[in-house]
Design an enzyme around this catalytic site. Structure first.
Site, PDB file in Angstrom:
ATOM      1  N   TRP A  12       4.287  -3.476   3.432  1.00 26.26           N
ATOM      2  CA  TRP A  12       5.269  -2.474   3.815  1.00 26.26           C
ATOM      3  C   TRP A  12       6.365  -3.081   4.692  1.00 26.26           C
ATOM      4  CZ3 TRP A  12       8.173   1.004   2.538  1.00 26.26           C
ATOM      5  CH2 TRP A  12       8.598   2.098   3.290  1.00 26.26           C
ATOM      6  N   LYS A 196      -3.101  11.763   5.804  1.00 27.33           N
ATOM      7  CA  LYS A 196      -3.158  11.777   4.333  1.00 27.33           C
ATOM      8  C   LYS A 196      -3.989  10.618   3.806  1.00 27.33           C
ATOM      9  CE  LYS A 196      -0.112   8.273   3.875  1.00 27.33           C
ATOM     10  NZ  LYS A 196      -0.228   7.024   3.088  1.00 27.33           N
ATOM     11  N   THR A 253      -0.319   9.250  -2.322  1.00 25.90           N
ATOM     12  CA  THR A 253      -1.431   8.397  -1.918  1.00 25.90           C
ATOM     13  C   THR A 253      -2.740   8.814  -2.577  1.00 25.90           C
ATOM     14  OG1 THR A 253      -0.286   8.291   0.214  1.00 25.90           O
ATOM     15  CG2 THR A 253      -2.421   7.250   0.090  1.00 25.90           C
ATOM     16  N   SER A 259      -2.234   2.821  -4.238  1.00 21.44           N
ATOM     17  CA  SER A 259      -2.728   3.219  -2.920  1.00 21.44           C
ATOM     18  C   SER A 259      -3.987   2.439  -2.548  1.00 21.44           C
ATOM     19  CB  SER A 259      -3.045   4.712  -2.903  1.00 21.44           C
ATOM     20  OG  SER A 259      -3.786   5.063  -1.754  1.00 21.44           O
ATOM     21  N   GLU A 287      -5.647   2.007   6.129  1.00 22.99           N
ATOM     22  CA  GLU A 287      -5.591   2.656   7.433  1.00 22.99           C
ATOM     23  C   GLU A 287      -6.557   3.837   7.549  1.00 22.99           C
ATOM     24  OE1 GLU A 287      -4.281   2.138  10.281  1.00 22.99           O
ATOM     25  OE2 GLU A 287      -2.574   0.784  10.059  1.00 22.99           O
TER      26      GLU A 287
END
Length: 343
Positions: A12, A196, A253, A259, A287
């Site tokens: 990212w 999420k 996601t 994902s 995460e």
């Protein structure tokens, strides 16, 4: 010439540097923890470890030195894993100046403190500069790094109570392939982006078990309901959860093959052990695995029930069989769907 430092050269962070580097008016410095990442970018203009196949513009330089990355930086973009944010900012403190604009692009909650990433950053900076209130925003939304780097049209949001900062970030980050909206709801944008990931792992579990679309649709919908409950209880706005940092990021996601969180869930659903899955991720971070513990703690702190999150915590941290978790969710006492923000 705008001077931007991107701290964190995972997928990212690298994608953000590519977006910023597409503008010839930017000078971008990308800080990488891994020396092999620096060597790869310097030799081939590609981050082979985390984002292979994506060319990095010449306007982006890479470094392993905080002093070099942060020298004269006007904007600092934080893109490290959430559990590293505090100590990375502590290490950067000697090179940071009060006039810098900070943008957090990390999606997570700190486990021990239950703080959001902008809160962690602000706390570290206030410890160094007594009474100093840093100018900071949160960047979030549906954005797979690989697609962003490729130039696929993408829309995200930057949230800040500082309207000038939000406008600057919108202007500096936006281009014909990358559209940035503004928002004032930092709580909602940050919590939506963090929570999420937990639901995405759960969605992956369902795919790994070959359960159907009915099940996945129910999970996403009820997952959004419990995320919204926590956001509202923490002072965020429910309408944020209908936007890019809420529903948009959640759908992406939970359903997208790129994902990492969903991929972890798929392997869990197929019967693999979490430790084996994590060890095969080549340094990449899902995460949601860490966020489950913080999310459960935060929900208990504010008195909000989050049944999906609680079951995922039991699966990930306590080894509960996924079949048992699904059974316990389906056997919960019947209730009304009306009153979305109630338990």
């Amino acid at each position: 010439m705008s001077r931007v430092a991107v701290i964190g050269a995972g997928a990212w962070g690298t994608a953000i540097s590519i977006v910023l580097g597409r503008k010839q008016t930017h000078r971008v410095r990308l800080w990488a923890h891994e020396k092999e990442v620096c060597a790869s970018i310097e030799a081939r203009r590609v981050n082979e470890l985390f984002l292979s196949g994506s060319q990095i513009p010449q306007t982006v330089s890479v470094t392993n030195s905080f002093s070099e990355a942060l020298c004269d930086a006007e904007i600092v973009v934080s893109v490290m894993p959430s559990h590293h944010t505090r100590h990375v900012f502590q290490a950067m403190l000697p090179h940071l100046r009060p006039e810098i604009l900070f943008v957090s692009a990390t999606k997570g909650i700190e486990n021990d403190s239950l703080l959001r990433m902008t809160e962690v950053i602000a706390e570290v900076l206030r410890d160094r500069h007594a009474g100093f209130l840093p100018r900071i925003g949160a960047l979030s939304g549906p954005s797979f790094a690989q697609e962003v780097a490729k130039g696929d049209p993408t829309a995200i949001t930057v949230a800040s109570a500082d309207h000038e900062l939000a406008g600057i970030v919108q202007q500096e980050f936006s281009d014909p392939c990358f559209r940035v909206y503004t928002n004032v709801d930092v709580v909602g944008v940050e919590l939506g982006g963090a929570l999420k990931n937990i639901v995405a792992i759960a969605a992956g579990v369902l795919f790994g078990m070959d359960l159907g679309n009915n099940t996945v649709a129910a999970l996403i919908t009820r997952g959004l309901a419990e995320i919204t409950r926590l956001v509202v209880a923490c002072g965020g706005r429910p309408e944020t959860m209908a936007g890019l940092a809420g529903l948009g990021d959640l759908v992406l996601t939970c359903t997208g093959g790129l994902s990492r969180n969903r991929s972890v869930g798929v392997e869990l659903g197929r019967g693999r052990k979490l430790d084996d899955i994590i060890s095969g991720m080549r340094g990449m971070v899902a995460e949601g695995v860490l966020t489950t513990t913080a999310a459960v703690g935060l929900a208990r702190k504010v008195g909000v029930e989050m049944p999906i999150t609680e079951q995922m915590h039991a699966i990930l941290q306590q080894g509960k069989p996924v079949q048992d978790a699904i059974r316990d969710l389906m056997k919960r006492p019947s209730t009304s769907e009306v009153g979305l923000y109630k338990n």
